[in-house]
Design an enzyme around this catalytic site. Structure first.
Site, PDB file in Angstrom:
ATOM      1  N   HIS A 196     -55.614  -1.869  77.861  1.00  0.00           N
ATOM      2  CA  HIS A 196     -55.193  -2.942  78.768  1.00  0.00           C
ATOM      3  C   HIS A 196     -53.726  -3.329  78.564  1.00  0.00           C
ATOM      4  O   HIS A 196     -52.954  -2.536  78.045  1.00  0.00           O
ATOM      5  CB  HIS A 196     -56.129  -4.150  78.656  1.00  0.00           C
ATOM      6  CG  HIS A 196     -57.583  -3.725  78.684  1.00  0.00           C
ATOM      7  ND1 HIS A 196     -58.245  -3.444  79.848  1.00  0.00           N
ATOM      8  CD2 HIS A 196     -58.462  -3.461  77.666  1.00  0.00           C
ATOM      9  CE1 HIS A 196     -59.495  -3.051  79.557  1.00  0.00           C
ATOM     10  NE2 HIS A 196     -59.646  -3.046  78.252  1.00  0.00           N
ATOM     11  N   HIS A 221     -60.031  -0.726  71.781  1.00  0.00           N
ATOM     12  CA  HIS A 221     -60.567  -1.738  72.710  1.00  0.00           C
ATOM     13  C   HIS A 221     -61.420  -2.764  71.980  1.00  0.00           C
ATOM     14  O   HIS A 221     -61.813  -2.569  70.828  1.00  0.00           O
ATOM     15  CB  HIS A 221     -61.420  -1.056  73.795  1.00  0.00           C
ATOM     16  CG  HIS A 221     -60.594  -0.352  74.823  1.00  0.00           C
ATOM     17  ND1 HIS A 221     -60.364  -0.847  76.079  1.00  0.00           N
ATOM     18  CD2 HIS A 221     -59.899   0.811  74.735  1.00  0.00           C
ATOM     19  CE1 HIS A 221     -59.574  -0.010  76.751  1.00  0.00           C
ATOM     20  NE2 HIS A 221     -59.276   1.014  75.953  1.00  0.00           N
ATOM     21  N   GLU A 224     -58.414  -9.500  75.277  1.00  0.00           N
ATOM     22  CA  GLU A 224     -58.589  -8.171  74.687  1.00  0.00           C
ATOM     23  C   GLU A 224     -57.251  -7.461  74.524  1.00  0.00           C
ATOM     24  O   GLU A 224     -56.990  -6.809  73.512  1.00  0.00           O
ATOM     25  CB  GLU A 224     -59.539  -7.334  75.562  1.00  0.00           C
ATOM     26  CG  GLU A 224     -59.825  -5.966  74.945  1.00  0.00           C
ATOM     27  CD  GLU A 224     -60.643  -5.059  75.846  1.00  0.00           C
ATOM     28  OE1 GLU A 224     -61.160  -5.534  76.879  1.00  0.00           O
ATOM     29  OE2 GLU A 224     -60.739  -3.859  75.526  1.00  0.00           O
ATOM     30  N   GLU A 282     -64.590   0.854  70.558  1.00  0.00           N
ATOM     31  CA  GLU A 282     -64.875  -0.533  70.922  1.00  0.00           C
ATOM     32  C   GLU A 282     -65.121  -1.223  69.585  1.00  0.00           C
ATOM     33  O   GLU A 282     -66.187  -1.109  68.980  1.00  0.00           O
ATOM     34  CB  GLU A 282     -66.115  -0.615  71.817  1.00  0.00           C
ATOM     35  CG  GLU A 282     -65.975   0.076  73.172  1.00  0.00           C
ATOM     36  CD  GLU A 282     -65.192  -0.735  74.210  1.00  0.00           C
ATOM     37  OE1 GLU A 282     -64.589  -1.769  73.829  1.00  0.00           O
ATOM     38  OE2 GLU A 282     -65.186  -0.339  75.387  1.00  0.00           O
TER      39      GLU A 282
HETATM   40 ZN   LIG Z   1     -61.237  -2.546  77.003  1.00  0.00          ZN
END
Ligand SMILES: [Zn+2]
Length: 413
Positions: free
Chosen positions: A33, A101, A48, A181
């Site tokens: 992002h 992430h 995030e 993640e």
């Molecule tokens: Zn993400």
């Protein structure tokens, strides 16, 4: 399809023995992002995009410290499209890609860590993978597993396993690629972990551990100028013992060795006694405190290992002759030999030395270095230029001293 299966194993071999592995290993670190795309918003208000950038920068530090080469798809808060991230990565001739992430789920119960990779066993027709990613499945999968294992091992987050996925960045590249993640921003406990900069450092360290476990760096080539040299093994062995170092990966095996260099090597093997308090400074016309080996010389002079010349000089940078080197080294060898037994028992015979060779024809028995040469030779530490000739007045090379010191230090083990 039959043809593809035939080609595939050869292609994998090429990946595994790719010559790039002999050099630095290059990692693309992708902070998820950024800019107008905040990613998930945490239950505690975290964005995030901020935690991914922070972990990516910390991961870069970790990897650089471990001698990996690292590039980042972004280093500040900016928007980058997924295609741009893949294009950027493809231009790097890198070895591995990892995207960072934080996760999010409608239920705040979901927590833990998962690592995504592309798996050709689970193709999705509307999200086709690149041909390279198809073939790289087993490698990406192993990479994902190592990163996950290292992460769980350090952070003790809930293990949500490695997950076959068709997300853009793990499906479209050309090198083994994974997406971690790290934890769930939608879960209160996980979000608290992500909010803590110390925990984010641990996360970066864990990911670096996983990368290192998956693709360890090849052993550093200590010196590039000793391949094929007769003294190569001795030089490498002394380097491993921490006794010799080179400059910019060069050892210069055939250069002569200076008095300063020899004293430095001996000081590394048997550290000289430190100077006593009332020590009187010795003065030599050609040795000043700016000399790189001055402190070593001071100790060597105080301990009586080395003397100056009649003209008041000590010639720190003069090349050492083979006879001179033997005489100096023998002083240390004598010091480290076991003292003769005092209980009247017969001295132990070293069974390794069955017959002492005849003296070198070019070392006259009354020369000042003859006892040292003969002693070192009888111990098997010193060899001649030939079985008969020692060449005592020739300067000793850095290769010759390495061979001699390696034999001596091996004996002392
Ligand atoms: Zn993400």
């Amino acid at each position: 399809m039959r043809k593809l299966l035939f080609i595939l194993p050869i292609w994998l071999c090429l990946v595994i023995i790719s010559p790039s592995y002999a050099h630095a290993i290059k990692i693309v670190v992708d902070a998820g992002h950024g800019g107008s795309d905040p990613g998930a918003i945490g239950i505690n208000g975290l964005n995030e995009k901020d935690i991914t950038l922070d972990i990516a920068l910390k991961l870069q530090d970790q990897l650089v410290k471990r001698d990996y080469e690292v590039v980042l798809s972004r280093t500040d808060d900016r928007f980058i499209s997924l295609q741009d991230r893949v294009d950027y990565t493809n231009k790097q001739s890198a070895d591995l890609f990892i995207s960072i992430h934080g996760n999010s789920y409608p239920s705040s119960q979901a927590k833990g860590t998962l690592v995504l990779y592309y798996d050709n066993q689970f193709p999705q027709s509307s999200y086709p993978a690149s041909a390279q990613m198809e073939s790289l499945t087993p490698i990406s999968k192993a990479f994902a597993q190592q990163v996950l294992d290292a992460f769980i091992n350090k952070l003790h987050t809930e293990n949500q396993d490695i997950v076959p996925s068709s997300v853009y960045v793990v499906r479209n590249g050309t090198i083994p690629s994974v997406l971690i993640e790290t934890a769930f921003l939608s879960n209160p406990e996980d979000a608290a972990l992500l909010a803590d900069p110390i925990v984010r450092s641990q996360m970066a360290e864990a990911i670096a551990d996983g990368i290192q476990a998956f693709r360890p760096l090849p052993a550093k080539l200590a010196f590039t100028d000793i391949n094929g040299h007769w003294a190569k093994d001795a030089i490498l062995s002394l380097n491993e013992k921490g006794i010799v170092t080179g400059e910019n990966h060069l050892y210069y095996p055939d250069r002569s060795l200076s008095r300063a260099e020899l004293l430095t090597l001996l000081d590394r093997i048997h550290p000289f006694e430190s100077l006593s308090e009332g020590y009187e400074k010795a003065v030599f016309s050609d040795l000043n405190e700016q000399h790189w080996a001055y402190p070593t010389f001071e100790k060597a002079i105080a301990a009586g290992y080395i003397r100056g010349y009649d003209d008041g000089s000590i010639k720190p940078d003069q090349a050492v002759s083979r006879g001179e080197a033997a005489a100096l080294i023998d002083q240390f060898v004598e010091k480290t030999e076991p003292a003769p037994s005092t209980d009247g028992a017969a001295p132990q015979i070293d069974e390794g030395i069955t017959d002492v060779p005849a003296a070198f024809t070019d070392v006259s028995a009354d020369s000042w270095y003859a006892p040292a040469i003969n002693h070192l030779r009888s111990l098997g530490i010193l060899t001649g230029k030939t079985p008969d000739l020692f060449a005592p007045n020739k300067t000793i090379t850095r290769a010759e001293i390495a061979a001699l010191l390696d034999r001596w230090t091996d004996k002392n083990r």
